[in-house]
Scaffold this motif. Structure first.
Motif, short mmCIF file in Angstrom:
data_model
loop_
_atom_site.label_atom_id
_atom_site.label_comp_id
_atom_site.label_asym_id
_atom_site.label_seq_id
_atom_site.Cartn_x
_atom_site.Cartn_y
_atom_site.Cartn_z
N ALA B 42 15.91 -51.48 40.77
CA ALA B 42 16.78 -50.31 40.82
C ALA B 42 16.11 -49.19 41.60
O ALA B 42 14.89 -49.16 41.72
CB ALA B 42 17.09 -49.84 39.40
N VAL B 43 16.91 -48.28 42.07
CA VAL B 43 16.41 -47.21 42.93
C VAL B 43 16.99 -45.89 42.45
O VAL B 43 18.17 -45.82 42.13
CB VAL B 43 16.82 -47.49 44.40
CG1 VAL B 43 16.48 -46.31 45.27
CG2 VAL B 43 16.14 -48.74 44.92
N ARG B 44 16.15 -44.86 42.33
CA ARG B 44 16.63 -43.52 41.95
C ARG B 44 15.94 -42.48 42.84
O ARG B 44 14.78 -42.65 43.21
CB ARG B 44 16.24 -43.20 40.49
CG ARG B 44 16.95 -44.00 39.45
CD ARG B 44 18.41 -43.53 39.28
NE ARG B 44 19.06 -44.28 38.24
CZ ARG B 44 19.57 -45.52 38.39
NH1 ARG B 44 19.48 -46.10 39.57
NH2 ARG B 44 20.14 -46.14 37.40
N PHE B 45 16.66 -41.42 43.10
CA PHE B 45 15.99 -40.30 43.74
C PHE B 45 15.08 -39.63 42.72
O PHE B 45 15.43 -39.52 41.54
CB PHE B 45 17.03 -39.28 44.25
CG PHE B 45 17.61 -39.68 45.56
CD1 PHE B 45 16.84 -39.64 46.72
CD2 PHE B 45 18.93 -40.12 45.66
CE1 PHE B 45 17.37 -40.01 47.93
CE2 PHE B 45 19.45 -40.51 46.87
CZ PHE B 45 18.67 -40.46 48.01
N PHE B 98 22.12 -45.55 50.91
CA PHE B 98 22.65 -44.45 50.10
C PHE B 98 23.86 -43.84 50.77
O PHE B 98 24.02 -43.93 51.97
CB PHE B 98 21.57 -43.37 49.93
CG PHE B 98 20.33 -43.88 49.26
CD1 PHE B 98 20.25 -43.97 47.88
CD2 PHE B 98 19.25 -44.33 50.01
CE1 PHE B 98 19.13 -44.46 47.28
CE2 PHE B 98 18.12 -44.82 49.41
CZ PHE B 98 18.05 -44.89 48.02
N ASN B 99 24.67 -43.20 49.90
CA ASN B 99 25.84 -42.46 50.42
C ASN B 99 26.73 -43.31 51.30
O ASN B 99 26.79 -43.10 52.49
CB ASN B 99 25.40 -41.23 51.21
CG ASN B 99 25.11 -40.07 50.31
OD1 ASN B 99 25.58 -40.03 49.18
ND2 ASN B 99 24.31 -39.16 50.82
N PRO B 146 22.22 -53.65 60.47
CA PRO B 146 22.87 -52.39 60.83
C PRO B 146 22.42 -51.28 59.90
O PRO B 146 22.13 -51.51 58.72
CB PRO B 146 24.35 -52.70 60.66
CG PRO B 146 24.39 -53.83 59.71
CD PRO B 146 23.15 -54.62 59.90
N PHE B 147 22.34 -50.07 60.44
CA PHE B 147 21.87 -48.97 59.64
C PHE B 147 22.88 -48.60 58.56
O PHE B 147 22.56 -48.36 57.42
CB PHE B 147 21.61 -47.74 60.53
CG PHE B 147 20.47 -46.93 60.04
CD1 PHE B 147 19.20 -47.18 60.54
CD2 PHE B 147 20.63 -45.98 59.07
CE1 PHE B 147 18.14 -46.47 60.08
CE2 PHE B 147 19.56 -45.27 58.60
CZ PHE B 147 18.30 -45.52 59.10
N ARG B 148 24.11 -48.56 58.95
CA ARG B 148 25.16 -48.29 57.97
C ARG B 148 25.82 -49.61 57.63
O ARG B 148 26.15 -50.39 58.52
CB ARG B 148 26.17 -47.31 58.55
CG ARG B 148 25.52 -46.00 58.86
CD ARG B 148 26.48 -45.01 59.45
NE ARG B 148 25.71 -43.87 59.95
CZ ARG B 148 25.22 -42.90 59.17
NH1 ARG B 148 25.43 -42.93 57.87
NH2 ARG B 148 24.53 -41.91 59.68
N SER B 149 26.02 -49.81 56.36
CA SER B 149 26.56 -51.11 55.95
C SER B 149 28.00 -51.20 56.40
O SER B 149 28.76 -50.25 56.29
CB SER B 149 26.47 -51.24 54.44
OG SER B 149 27.23 -50.23 53.84
N SER B 150 28.33 -52.34 56.93
CA SER B 150 29.68 -52.51 57.42
C SER B 150 30.55 -53.19 56.35
O SER B 150 31.63 -52.72 56.02
CB SER B 150 29.67 -53.35 58.70
OG SER B 150 28.85 -54.47 58.52
N SER B 151 30.06 -54.27 55.78
CA SER B 151 30.84 -54.96 54.77
C SER B 151 30.64 -54.27 53.43
O SER B 151 29.61 -53.67 53.17
CB SER B 151 30.38 -56.41 54.67
OG SER B 151 29.04 -56.45 54.26
N THR B 152 31.65 -54.32 52.61
CA THR B 152 31.56 -53.63 51.33
C THR B 152 31.31 -54.65 50.23
O THR B 152 32.22 -55.35 49.79
CB THR B 152 32.84 -52.84 51.05
OG1 THR B 152 33.93 -53.70 51.38
CG2 THR B 152 32.91 -51.58 51.89
#
Lengths: 685, 627
Positions: B42-45, B98-99, B146-152
């Motif tokens: 898991a990942v948290r800020f 993220f985001n 890819p930097f931004r994910s394309s598939s959801t």
């Protein structure tokens, strides 16, 4: 396709007048140009620099400065008067005397409330700009020497004035001088010559930039009145300065004909410490540059060599287009030559006189590319001087060659020409109808029986002319629309129709039998530069400044199928990228599918029966076609047949005997008649 | 890592705040909020975690899945966390964006024997993340994410698509670890793998060019390298022995010219610039393959093909003849793609045995390997020097023709050897016939023109008539064209020198090495260059058909370089006086000639211009035709 006999005419000694001042209006994207002969022109910067409006000058009417106040244009000159122009009707609205001797400079504030003029007597005079006139308000503190240049601080509270040997900064409120900054004279022998501050620019951050006769561009601080930096730009004079709208770029024009650009850039990347740095040099002129202006994407400059140069700043242009090419405007975008087609006469329009010539005659036949023996030389029949001081605005000769008409801003004169056995005489027709007091454009009907005179409020007066006299027939008025002046008229061959185009891009067509407005062509975004009505089909063929062409059927009130095809397929890239407008549309009665066009660099015959070229086809294909056989040509030819044999073309006309008249004015000939440039030394000569 | 984290918390707030799951690492990129990566994936800020330390942390990974490596990448104000996991021999890559928060899982393709990538290096280039990972078998693969994910949120775990970008040479020793780090789009720094030609046990930092598969630079590190390597802001950090070396580096933009030295030659550049590249297998390779296959089928029944490893074992022990035969066989039978990798290894092995065993020198095998054109200087640097030591000029010549990446130092060393070898010895060497024919023709063309007695192009240098004062000592008027145009070196030496002239080089690197030449060598070489220059000025070479000939600009460049490098020597040495004098005289006459030509050109230009603006006065009637 065919052979043509071409009369190459080079005896029209047209001399463009030098450019004296420029004023750019950011909001309307219009560039106003003042020339040495007192004429003022308005170019539309975003419509391929089409010369939208021309206000002819007059004798002894030297303009020294131009200034826009909102959408109003003012000029001032050495005759001591301030002139406002009526841009709708393209004439002088009024002139008032400033009573300060010759005026050297005029500047309007950004708020649009006041005009300041710099006078020979050492005063800066403020005028209040009212609704429909201007009114003298007061003088700022009088100085000992003449005021050569002026610039308002963008806030409107301060004025910087360039004078002999110094710069003064005035507080507009009090009228007192805040600072006096001394400009250094040159060294050596020029020490004794005073330094003229030719141009001054006041920036919003308080920096004052001056250009002077010593060749320096100097930056001053208006808080302390001290010199910040000076750049030695030239050994001669820096005559003109202009700063960009956002004050990050400055251009300076010199008397050597170079334009130097300075940019306000930070010396260290990412830091805010900005400095004015000399960046680029443009050499497009041979003579003194009297005026520069930086517009959004280009530097516009003009001077003694009479050409208006638009040098695009490629860093501000995102894509390659017609706007990204260097543009030099040499000739007016109006026709200065009229042809009496049926009688082989040519009428040349000079600012102060008209010349009528008869074309020569040839003998025998020749192969293409050869020249024929000239049996009879062309002959100058008439030299008609204009009465009064105003310059000619428009002129026309009737197709039969019997009538000549011209108009200035104040008068219109009609003459009848008598030719019997080499004896030429003219008679002025007196008692003209009152409506013919002045015209924006003139045109004769094809049977020479009627004269069309474009007048105020986009109306066209129709006058019948005959040996017995001249009679007003009626006025053709558009049903609605703008009141801009008409700059083009076209009458149909059968005498049924006449079309008018005004500078709001409106084209109205009138039925001459009913004398009513017939219809209005849908308004296109670019100005009409030339139009003509086809003799057989009565279709109106229009050329626009963006090089688009439309063919509109008058009878059916709709665009023709061919025109729709052109719009659907699009024009060839090379056609659209040409940078001078087409100035004449002609038709070949023997071949109805042919439309003949010309611009400054080429002559083109459009064969409407042939396929249109797409971007893959070779556009300039005349040489290729020449090398092919008759059979192969068919598959290779397309509708645009461009002939580039001629250059610097002022006019092309098709005569009834299928011969063409091409009036050229070689730029080299113009260059030889210009005064000697300040610096003639060239490398390796 | 968990300990560091708690200390961090104490410093920050003075209180130890227990969190509800084990923390693996805190990752942070410059100018962005630190991110906490938990052991469970898991990942948290960090800020959100500090705000509510007891928030529930979900399990992303399965129970026995362990994170092996993790990193954070930031670009375009977007953070991406990458971590790789291992679970029962299966390796996966997770990409956390993220985001919006998305987590993508990819499976690494496994290879038998080398299941685990041992080292990762991720960089951001454009709008993609380039992940480079190293296997123990020396393969360096690259995957682009890819930097931004394309598939959801696709639930299917896909295998990570990858491409082989480098295959590192392996030594004899079994490797346990290694590290690779991306320097830029074309360069990779590697530790833990042996230098291709420096024996296995040495510890080297190597920088490889992935575009050209060449070794760009290397540095021997004292002490053991710990298979760790970092790269930050233009510096490489290499721990070795008891030291940490910080090595600043600068990757030049990888263009063909930079990778291969300045390619001066224009006429034959296409032929010379044969680069073994993964991406551009030319069509000729394909045809070669089929040809070889057809030949292979006929011989298949006789003997089965050797593998590379078998061949290398044989090379170590077998006799020269056997090795040559086996290499020939191997080249014939191996598919082109494999041969590309194998040729270098075989050559290395052959060279290393030749260096140790004085009697072992398989010239034919070397020639065969060179003919495959899969060798270049970087793959087997010792080959050229070995050939020089053995005075195998034939091999040298072929190598000069084929290698496009010979360093200037080596070029100069070869030049030196060639110049110092006596002509007699040279004439016995078997050389490429084309080049020898060129030399023969060149020398013959001269004698023929002498017999004719006239000058071919009728050119008479004006220098002699006008500048008599220059030669006060020399009463006899000598024609520089008739003088000394005999070839100062033998045909074979000339042919070899021609090859040197055609190599690619950069002036600045060549100049210091050129200074190593002795005075007699310089003079002979300059004499030869002068000979070529005279010949070329007479257009003699244009009548000779040869594939590879030095161009006039190459010759002049070398003359300039040589004069530059040995200026003082040539000024002082008495035996050089005549030579320099003649050369000067000839050059000056040429300069005068071209000055005259310039004048003619100017006049002709004026004529042309004046013709363009045909002047017909004010009026003419022309006929034009439009088509």
């Amino acid at each position: 396709m065919g052979e043509f006999k071409v009369h190459r005419v080079r005896f029209f000694d047209y001399m463009p007048s030098g450019i004296r001042a420029l004023a750019f209006n950011q909001d309307t994207e219009r560039m106003a140009v003042a020339r040495m002969d007192g004429s003022v022109e308005v170019f539309h910067c975003s419509d391929r620099f089409f010369q939208e409006k021309i206000i002819p000058g007059r004798e002894q009417f030297g303009i020294e400065g131009l200034s826009w106040v909102g959408e109003r244009l003012f000029s001032a000159g050495l005759n001591g008067g301030i002139t406002e122009y009526d841009l709708t009707n393209q004439k002088v609205k009024y002139t008032i005397d400033a009573y300060g001797g010759p005026i050297w400079t005029i500047a309007g504030n950004q708020q649009g409330t006041h005009l300041a003029v710099g006078c020979e007597d050492g005063t800066v005079k403020l005028f209040e700009v009212n609704e429909d006139n201007i009114q003298f308000e007061r003088n700022l503190d009088r100085q000992k020497s003449r005021i050569v240049s002026l610039s308002w601080h963008p806030s409107g509270s301060k004025i910087a004035a360039g004078m002999m040997d110094m710069i003064q900064v005035f507080n507009v409120e009090t009228g007192h001088s805040m600072h006096r900054m001394l400009a250094d004279r040159g060294v050596g022998t020029s020490r004794s010559k005073e330094c003229v501050v030719w141009s001054v620019v006041y920036l919003s951050d308080g920096t004052i930039i001056t250009g002077d006769s010593v060749g320096m561009v100097k930056l001053w601080d208006d808080q302390t009145g001290t010199l910040i930096k000076s750049h030695n730009v030239t050994k001669c004079d820096v005559l003109a300065l202009s700063v960009s709208q956002n004050e990050d770029s400055l251009v300076a024009g010199t008397s050597e004909g170079i334009v130097v650009q300075f940019q306000f850039v930070s010396m260290v990347l990412g830091k805010d410490d900005k400095e004015w740095v000399r960046t680029r040099t443009f050499r497009n002129h041979t003579h003194d540059i009297r005026a520069v202006a930086e517009i959004t994407t280009a530097v516009v400059s003009g001077g003694m060599d009479a050409q208006l140069v638009v040098r695009p700043l490629l860093d501000k242009i995102e894509e390659r287009s017609a706007a990204s090419a260097l543009r030099k405007i040499h000739f007016p975008h109006r026709r200065l030559v009229a042809c009496a087609r049926k009688s082989g006469l040519m009428l040349f329009q000079y600012p102060g006189h008209l010349e009528l010539w008869r074309l020569g005659e040839s003998e025998g036949k020749g192969i293409p590319g050869s020249s024929l023996f000239v049996k009879r030389n062309p002959e100058k029949l008439l030299h008609l001087k204009v009465k009064g001081e105003d310059h000619i605005r428009c002129s026309a000769v009737s197709p039969c060659g019997e009538w000549i008409v011209y108009s200035t801003a104040s008068t219109l004169r009609l003459y009848r020409l008598h030719c019997d056995n080499n004896n030429i005489s003219i008679t002025k027709i007196s008692k003209l109808p009152k409506v013919l007091s002045s015209a924006n454009q003139l045109c004769f009907s094809s049977d020479s029986s009627h004269l069309f005179s474009a007048s105020a409020q986009s109306s066209v007066h129709l006058v019948s002319i005959s040996q017995s006299g001249c009679k007003f027939v009626g006025t053709l008025k558009p049903k609605s629309g703008s009141h801009q002046a008409i700059h083009l008229l076209a009458a149909s061959e059968d005498g049924k129709w006449v079309a008018s185009a005004n500078s709001d891009h409106e084209v109205h067509i009138y039925n001459l039998q009913t004398r009513k407005a017939h219809c209005t062509v849908p308004i296109y975004s670019s100005a009409v530069t030339a139009m003509g009505i086809h003799p057989a089909t009565n279709c109106l063929f229009m050329m626009h400044a963006d090089q688009q062409m439309f063919e509109y059927s008058i009878e059916q009130k709709q665009y023709t199928d061919w025109s729709r095809t052109v719009q659907r397929k699009g024009l060839h890239r090379l056609w659209v990228e040409r940078d001078t407008p087409c100035l004449n549309v002609m038709f070949n009665p023997q071949n109805p599918s042919h439309v003949i066009l010309h611009d400054m660099y080429m002559l083109c015959i459009i064969d409407q029966s042939l396929p249109l070229p797409d971007d893959k086809t070779q556009f300039y294909n005349q040489l290729t076609l020449k090398s092919l056989t008759e059979e192969q040509r068919k598959s290779h030819s397309h509708a645009f047949k461009v002939c580039k044999t001629f250059k610097d073309i002022l006019c092309v006309e098709l005569m009834p005997d299928q011969s063409l008249v091409v009036v050229e004015r070689p730029l080299e000939d113009i260059a030889t008649q210009l005064p000697a440039p300040i610096k003639q030394k060239k490398f390796a000569t | 890592m968990g300990v560091t984290f708690s200390v961090l918390l104490m410093e920050d707030s003075g209180v130890v705040m227990p969190v509800s799951a084990d923390v693996l690492r805190v990752l942070s990129a410059t100018d962005s909020e630190p991110v906490v990566l938990f052991c469970c994936g898991a990942v948290r800020f960090l800020d959100s975690l500090l705000a509510s330390p007891q928030q529930p942390i979900e399990d992303v990974l399965t129970e026995d899945e362990i994170i092996r490596w993790s990193t954070i990448i930031k670009a375009e104000h977007q953070l991406v966390i990458l971590f790789s996991t291992e679970q029962r021999g299966e390796h996966c890559l997770y990409v956390q964006r993220f985001n919006p928060n998305t987590l993508m899982k990819h499976r690494f393709e496994t290879e038998p024997g080398f299941s685990a990538p041992i080292n990762f290096s991720a960089t951001c280039r454009g709008s993609n993340i380039h992940l480079l990972y190293l296997y123990l078998n020396g393969s360096v693969y690259e995957s682009v994410l890819p930097f931004r994910s394309s598939s959801t949120g696709a639930e299917v775990v896909q295998a990570l698509s990858r491409s082989l970008c480098l295959s590192l040479p392996l030594g004899e020793e079994k490797l346990m670890s290694g590290a690779a780090v991306v320097l830029d789009e074309a360069h990779v720094a590697v530790v833990g793998f042996p230098h291709p030609s420096a024996g296995a046990c040495k510890d080297y930092l190597c920088i490889w060019n992935t575009h050209f598969q060449t070794l760009q630079a290397c540095k021997e590190m004292a002490g053991r390298i710990y298979s760790q390597l970092w790269c930050y802001s233009g510096k490489l950090y290499v721990p070795h022995g008891k030291m940490l070396s910080v090595i600043p580096f600068d990757c030049q933009k990888s263009s063909l010219a930079a990778a291969m030295g300045k390619q001066k030659q224009t006429s034959q550049s296409a032929e010379c610039s044969f680069v073994t590249s993964w991406t551009s297998q030319s069509c000729t390779d394909v045809t070669q393959t089929t040809e070889i296959k057809s030949r292979m089928s006929t011989r298949n029944n006789i003997k089965s093909a050797l593998t590379v490893d078998q061949l290398i074992q044989h090379i170590k022990t077998s006799a020269v003849e056997d090795v040559q035969a086996e290499v020939g066989e191997f080249i014939r039978r191996t598919p082109q793609a494999d041969l590309q990798l194998a040729a270098g290894r075989v050559a290395l092995e052959l060279v290393s045995r030749s260096q140790t065993d004085a009697n072992f020198y398989p010239q034919c095998a070397f020639l065969l390997l060179l003919e495959t054109r899969y060798l270049c200087y970087s793959v087997c640097p010792e080959l050229l020097s070995l050939a020089m030591v053995k005075k195998d000029f034939h091999l040298c010549q072929i190598a000069f023709q084929i290698f496009s990446d010979i360093p200037e130092a080596v070029t100069c060393a070869c030049l030196k050897t060639i110049l110092s070898t006596p002509d007699l010895e040279m004439e016995t060497v078997n050389l490429d016939t084309d080049s020898v024919i060129f030399m023969k023709e060149l020398t013959r063309a001269q004698s023929r023109s002498d017999e004719e007695g006239g000058q071919l192009n009728g050119f008479c240098p004006p220098a002699l008539e006008s500048d008599v004062s220059d030669t006060p000592s020399n009463k006899l008027q000598r024609d520089p064209l008739a003088l000394d145009t005999s070839c100062p070196v033998g045909l074979h030496k000339g042919a070899l020198l021609n090859e040197v002239l055609q190599t690619a080089y950069s002036d600045r690197s060549l100049l210091p090495h050129l200074k190593d030449l002795t005075v007699p060598q310089v003079i002979v070489f300059l004499q030869y260059l002068r000979f070529l220059y005279f010949k070329y000025s007479h257009d003699a070479h244009k009548q000779i058909r040869a594939l590879r000939t030095p161009s006039i600009s190459q010759i002049i460049d070398w003359v300039c370089l040589l004069l530059d490098a040995h200026f003082t020597v040539l000024a002082v040495a008495p035996e050089a006086k005549r030579l320099v004098f003649d050369l000067h005289k000839f050059v000056r006459s040429q300069v005068k000639l071209y000055a005259e030509l310039g004048k003619i050109e100017g006049s002709l230009q004026v004529l042309k211009n004046s013709k363009q603006s045909e002047d017909f006065g004010m009026y003419a009637i022309h006929v034009i035709e439009l088509f």
